[in-house]
Scaffold this motif. Structure first.
Motif, PDB file in Angstrom:
ATOM      1  N   THR A   1       4.418  -3.668   3.668  1.00  0.00           N
ATOM      2  CA  THR A   1       3.276  -4.566   3.480  1.00  0.00           C
ATOM      3  C   THR A   1       2.352  -4.528   4.684  1.00  0.00           C
ATOM      4  N   MET A   2       2.905  -4.470   5.879  1.00  0.00           N
ATOM      5  CA  MET A   2       2.062  -4.349   7.074  1.00  0.00           C
ATOM      6  C   MET A   2       1.285  -3.038   7.043  1.00  0.00           C
ATOM      7  N   GLU A   3       1.898  -1.980   6.560  1.00  0.00           N
ATOM      8  CA  GLU A   3       1.194  -0.697   6.425  1.00  0.00           C
ATOM      9  C   GLU A   3       0.071  -0.810   5.398  1.00  0.00           C
ATOM     10  N   GLU A   4       0.302  -1.551   4.323  1.00  0.00           N
ATOM     11  CA  GLU A   4      -0.744  -1.791   3.318  1.00  0.00           C
ATOM     12  C   GLU A   4      -1.903  -2.572   3.942  1.00  0.00           C
ATOM     13  N   ILE A   5      -1.584  -3.557   4.760  1.00  0.00           N
ATOM     14  CA  ILE A   5      -2.620  -4.341   5.434  1.00  0.00           C
ATOM     15  C   ILE A   5      -3.428  -3.444   6.371  1.00  0.00           C
ATOM     16  N   GLU A   6      -2.761  -2.563   7.078  1.00  0.00           N
ATOM     17  CA  GLU A   6      -3.468  -1.620   7.959  1.00  0.00           C
ATOM     18  C   GLU A   6      -4.393  -0.709   7.154  1.00  0.00           C
ATOM     19  N   ARG A   7      -3.934  -0.216   5.998  1.00  0.00           N
ATOM     20  CA  ARG A   7      -4.779   0.622   5.142  1.00  0.00           C
ATOM     21  C   ARG A   7      -6.013  -0.154   4.674  1.00  0.00           C
ATOM     22  N   THR A   8      -5.792  -1.400   4.283  1.00  0.00           N
ATOM     23  CA  THR A   8      -6.900  -2.242   3.824  1.00  0.00           C
ATOM     24  C   THR A   8      -7.924  -2.421   4.941  1.00  0.00           C
ATOM     25  N   ALA A   9      -7.452  -2.712   6.139  1.00  0.00           N
ATOM     26  CA  ALA A   9      -8.362  -2.883   7.270  1.00  0.00           C
ATOM     27  C   ALA A   9      -9.151  -1.602   7.523  1.00  0.00           C
ATOM     28  N   SER A  10      -8.466  -0.479   7.516  1.00  0.00           N
ATOM     29  CA  SER A  10      -9.139   0.810   7.744  1.00  0.00           C
ATOM     30  C   SER A  10     -10.211   1.067   6.690  1.00  0.00           C
ATOM     31  N   LEU A  11      -9.890   0.798   5.431  1.00  0.00           N
ATOM     32  CA  LEU A  11     -10.860   1.010   4.346  1.00  0.00           C
ATOM     33  C   LEU A  11     -12.107   0.153   4.521  1.00  0.00           C
ATOM     34  N   HIS A  12     -11.942  -1.014   5.143  1.00  0.00           N
ATOM     35  CA  HIS A  12     -13.071  -1.917   5.369  1.00  0.00           C
ATOM     36  C   HIS A  12     -13.717  -1.705   6.733  1.00  0.00           C
ATOM     37  N   GLY A  13     -13.256  -0.710   7.477  1.00  0.00           N
ATOM     38  CA  GLY A  13     -13.825  -0.440   8.790  1.00  0.00           C
ATOM     39  C   GLY A  13     -13.500  -1.490   9.825  1.00  0.00           C
ATOM     40  N   VAL A  14     -12.394  -2.200   9.604  1.00  0.00           N
ATOM     41  CA  VAL A  14     -11.969  -3.267  10.516  1.00  0.00           C
ATOM     42  C   VAL A  14     -10.899  -2.690  11.441  1.00  0.00           C
ATOM     43  N   PRO A  15     -11.151  -2.640  12.753  1.00  0.00           N
ATOM     44  CA  PRO A  15     -10.242  -1.949  13.660  1.00  0.00           C
ATOM     45  C   PRO A  15      -9.059  -2.761  14.170  1.00  0.00           C
ATOM     46  N   SER A  16      -9.011  -4.057  13.884  1.00  0.00           N
ATOM     47  CA  SER A  16      -7.989  -4.905  14.498  1.00  0.00           C
ATOM     48  C   SER A  16      -7.367  -5.846  13.480  1.00  0.00           C
ATOM     49  N   ILE A  17      -6.065  -6.055  13.650  1.00  0.00           N
ATOM     50  CA  ILE A  17      -5.340  -7.039  12.844  1.00  0.00           C
ATOM     51  C   ILE A  17      -4.717  -8.023  13.818  1.00  0.00           C
TER      52      ILE A  17
END
Length: 166
Positions: free
Chosen positions: A110-126
């Motif tokens: 799930t954390m990897e999914e969250i990272e993918r989502t952030a990347s797709l939105h151009g968001v560099p930080s979680i």
């Protein structure tokens, strides 16, 4: 286990509440008093669903994991020493794996999914905050590369602010 992630709906609400109730019982057995009758509440989940910010990970027809992903935070987040405070970010709230599905790598997936989502939105930080007395969550976030950048005392004790740049 291969999960399918999707936004939660109001039809999921009873299952989400049952998942959290079971998780709270499990946490209590482990001596983790992070959540209680005051948090999280049904109203928190309804609001998250209505804003399109609550997600479920489905294992077949069952909800195995839930999490909220947004850019909303309490004022105390401003006290953390974020490494790049000017950069955009997502915040993870209320990540919870149903006890039936724990110890199967679902939280990491799930954390990897969250990272993918952030990347797709151009968001560099979680960013997130984690209860200092939850060894399972701490181990997960550290193993995923999250760094501690501050602390806050709330509800039932101390929490660490953590961040990951992807």
């Amino acid at each position: 286990m291969n999960l399918i992630y999707r936004p939660a709906t109001l039809e999921d609400l009873d299952s989400i509440e049952l998942l959290v109730k079971n998780a709270v019982i499990q946490m209590r057995h482990q001596g983790i008093n992070q959540w209680n009758q005051y948090y999280p509440l049904r109203e928190d989940f309804i609001e998250d669903i209505e804003k399109g910010q609550l997600f479920v990970g489905m294992a077949g027809q069952e909800i195995a994991v839930i999490y909220t992903l947004n850019q909303e935070y309490d004022k105390e987040y401003e006290t953390a020493s974020w490494s790049q405070p000017e950069k955009s970010f997502f915040i993870v709230h209320r990540l919870c794996v149903h006890p039936k599905f724990q110890h199967q790598g679902i939280a990491r997936q799930t954390m990897e999914e969250i990272e993918r989502t952030a990347s797709l939105h151009g968001v560099p930080s979680i960013r997130l905050d984690v209860y200092s007395k939850n060894p399972y969550a701490l181990k997960l976030y550290h193993s995923c590369g999250y760094q501690e950048v501050g602390t806050i005392t709330r509800r039932n004790g101390m929490f660490y602010f953590m961040e990951l740049y992807i």
